[in-house]
Design a protein around this motif. Structure first.
Motif, short mmCIF file in Angstrom:
data_model
loop_
_atom_site.label_atom_id
_atom_site.label_comp_id
_atom_site.label_asym_id
_atom_site.label_seq_id
_atom_site.Cartn_x
_atom_site.Cartn_y
_atom_site.Cartn_z
N ASN A 61 0.42 -1.56 0.25
CA ASN A 61 -0.18 -0.07 -0.18
C ASN A 61 0.94 1.37 0.02
N ASN A 62 1.85 0.98 0.02
CA ASN A 62 3.61 2.35 -0.16
C ASN A 62 4.41 2.34 -0.96
N PRO A 63 3.86 1.89 -1.74
CA PRO A 63 4.73 1.93 -3.12
C PRO A 63 5.89 2.36 -2.79
N ASP A 64 5.73 4.25 -2.62
CA ASP A 64 6.66 5.33 -2.59
C ASP A 64 7.74 5.26 -1.91
N LYS A 65 7.56 4.19 -0.08
CA LYS A 65 8.58 4.38 0.93
C LYS A 65 9.88 3.97 1.08
N ASP A 66 9.14 3.04 -0.53
CA ASP A 66 10.66 1.91 -1.75
C ASP A 66 11.33 0.83 0.32
N LEU A 67 10.70 0.39 0.43
CA LEU A 67 10.50 -0.69 1.31
C LEU A 67 11.02 -2.69 0.78
N MET A 68 10.85 -3.27 1.76
CA MET A 68 10.81 -4.58 1.14
C MET A 68 10.92 -5.38 2.43
N VAL A 69 10.09 -6.63 2.05
CA VAL A 69 9.94 -7.89 3.53
C VAL A 69 11.10 -8.63 3.08
N ILE A 70 11.83 -8.95 4.24
CA ILE A 70 12.65 -10.20 4.52
C ILE A 70 12.54 -11.48 4.96
N GLU A 71 12.09 -12.88 4.46
CA GLU A 71 11.84 -13.77 4.97
C GLU A 71 13.14 -14.12 5.65
N ASP A 72 12.61 -15.35 6.91
CA ASP A 72 13.47 -15.73 7.72
C ASP A 72 12.79 -17.13 7.86
N PRO A 73 12.49 -18.52 7.71
CA PRO A 73 11.77 -19.27 8.38
C PRO A 73 12.37 -19.80 8.55
N THR A 74 14.08 -19.66 9.46
CA THR A 74 15.27 -20.75 9.95
C THR A 74 14.56 -20.30 11.58
N ASN A 75 15.01 -19.04 11.48
CA ASN A 75 14.62 -18.53 13.04
C ASN A 75 13.38 -17.86 13.35
N PHE A 76 12.33 -17.24 11.96
CA PHE A 76 11.01 -17.16 12.91
C PHE A 76 9.86 -18.44 12.67
N GLU A 77 9.05 -18.94 13.20
CA GLU A 77 8.55 -19.76 13.14
C GLU A 77 7.14 -19.65 13.03
N ALA A 78 6.37 -20.85 12.02
CA ALA A 78 4.68 -20.35 11.54
C ALA A 78 4.20 -20.20 13.10
N GLU A 79 3.20 -19.33 13.53
CA GLU A 79 2.32 -19.44 14.47
C GLU A 79 1.10 -18.85 13.89
N TYR A 80 -0.10 -19.62 14.81
CA TYR A 80 -1.63 -19.62 14.77
C TYR A 80 -2.35 -17.97 15.83
N TYR A 81 -2.48 -17.64 14.90
CA TYR A 81 -3.97 -17.05 15.60
C TYR A 81 -5.03 -17.20 16.12
N GLY A 82 -5.47 -16.92 17.73
CA GLY A 82 -6.28 -17.33 18.31
C GLY A 82 -7.31 -16.13 18.78
N ILE A 83 -8.65 -16.54 19.22
CA ILE A 83 -9.41 -15.67 20.02
C ILE A 83 -8.93 -16.19 21.31
N MET A 84 -8.55 -15.22 22.05
CA MET A 84 -8.14 -15.38 23.39
C MET A 84 -8.95 -14.68 24.93
N PHE A 85 -9.68 -15.97 25.57
CA PHE A 85 -9.90 -15.06 27.07
C PHE A 85 -9.34 -15.14 27.76
N PRO A 86 -10.21 -14.36 28.78
CA PRO A 86 -9.83 -14.56 30.53
C PRO A 86 -9.37 -16.34 30.78
N LYS A 87 -8.89 -16.80 31.88
CA LYS A 87 -8.79 -18.30 32.21
C LYS A 87 -10.13 -18.56 32.90
N ASP A 88 -10.59 -19.70 32.40
CA ASP A 88 -11.80 -20.38 32.66
C ASP A 88 -13.24 -20.04 32.25
N SER A 89 -13.05 -18.60 30.57
CA SER A 89 -14.29 -18.42 30.31
C SER A 89 -15.01 -19.01 30.31
#
Ligand code: LYS
Length: 272
Positions: free
Chosen positions: A206-234
């Motif tokens: 969305n911001n091509p004018d900012k001249d940025l890029m993304v580097i990936e590193d699957p060796t050091n950064f693991e896969a994560e999953y999002y979840g809906i978060m509740f107080p304990k024992d909700s």
């Protein structure tokens, strides 16, 4: 004559049984009334609306994939919700204390958080990646050693970079939200941002004018999953879990995903 009497007696008995049945039902519908009362309670959902495309502000309205997603889940469960933008630190604090009923904010499920919160089954696959200037010589997470890196405070991005450069390393600058971390990179105060791939990839697109890029590193950064978060024992966890599984299976999740990301989600990896 005898037969006639028997018929009358049987009829009376049937009437009595029917009457008892009705009064039994009466008790049942009272209980239903209570449930309806419970269901009409509006649950308070907290989020950090500085994390496009998951949650962000359009005027004073909170919009994003997560918002459509949680509304669909709540709808499926028949539960009323109200989403409130409170910021990341408050998402964590309020949901732990129980002043929020649930948090939806691109929140990664992990062992550390499971000690303080309950999570639904996963609904989104993510990983940390590195945002840098296009002319940067940073090629991997290891290259971040000795560089100033901006992150959002108390995120898995912070944990991931600190695993490489050490906890409390002053080169890791922590911000209240990811937009501020990106601003730090743009103003030259940091050489990289570590954050969830979808967010920084969308920013670059969305911001091509900012001249940025993304580097990936699957060796050091693991896969994560999002979840809906509740107080304990909700008491609401199971209802949301059931509804979430239902929208994964009935196509509603895929429809919302497609609206935001333009492609089919891999629903199977979430279900397995
Ligand atoms: N997924 C990451 C985490 O849970 C980032 C969340 C950022 C929310 N604004 O730590």
């Amino acid at each position: 004559m005898k037969k006639g009497l028997l018929l009358v007696l049987t009829s009376i008995m049937l009437l009595i049984i029917a009457a008892c049945g009705t009064s039994g039902e009466g008790t049942g519908s009272d209980a239903e009334g209570e449930n309806e009362g419970e269901a009409s309670k509006t649950l308070r959902v907290v989020t950090d609306a500085a994390y496009a495309p998951f949650e962000y502000l359009e005027g004073d309205k909170v919009v994003g994939f997560d918002i459509d997603f949680i509304n669909a889940v709540a709808d499926e469960a028949g539960i009323d919700i109200k989403v409130e933008n409170v910021g990341w630190d408050a998402v964590l604090i309020e949901t732990e204390k129980g002043t929020s009923d649930l948090g939806v904010s691109a929140i990664t499920i992990n062992e550390e958080r499971k000690k303080s919160y309950d999570f639904t089954v996963p609904y989104f696959l993510s990983t940390n990646k590195i945002l840098v200037n296009k002319d940067s010589d940073i090629k991997s997470a290891k290259d971040l050693e000795g560089r100033v890196v901006a992150v959002q405070n108390a995120t898995t991005g912070q944990v991931a970079i600190e695993k490489i450069v050490g906890e409390n390393n002053p080169d890791v600058k922590k911000f209240e939200n990811t937009n501020l971390a990106i601003m730090e990179l743009l103003s030259g105060g940091a050489e990289a941002v570590v954050a969830d791939n979808t967010v920084i990839e969308a920013y670059v697109e969305n911001n091509p004018d900012k001249d940025l890029m993304v580097i990936e590193d699957p060796t050091n950064f693991e896969a994560e999953y999002y979840g809906i978060m509740f107080p304990k024992d909700s008491e609401y966890l199971e209802e949301f879990n059931t509804a979430l599984k239902a929208i994964l299976e009935n196509g509603t999740y895929a429809k919302i995903y497609k609206e935001w990301f333009g492609s089919e989600p891999d629903v199977q990896i979430l279900i397995d």
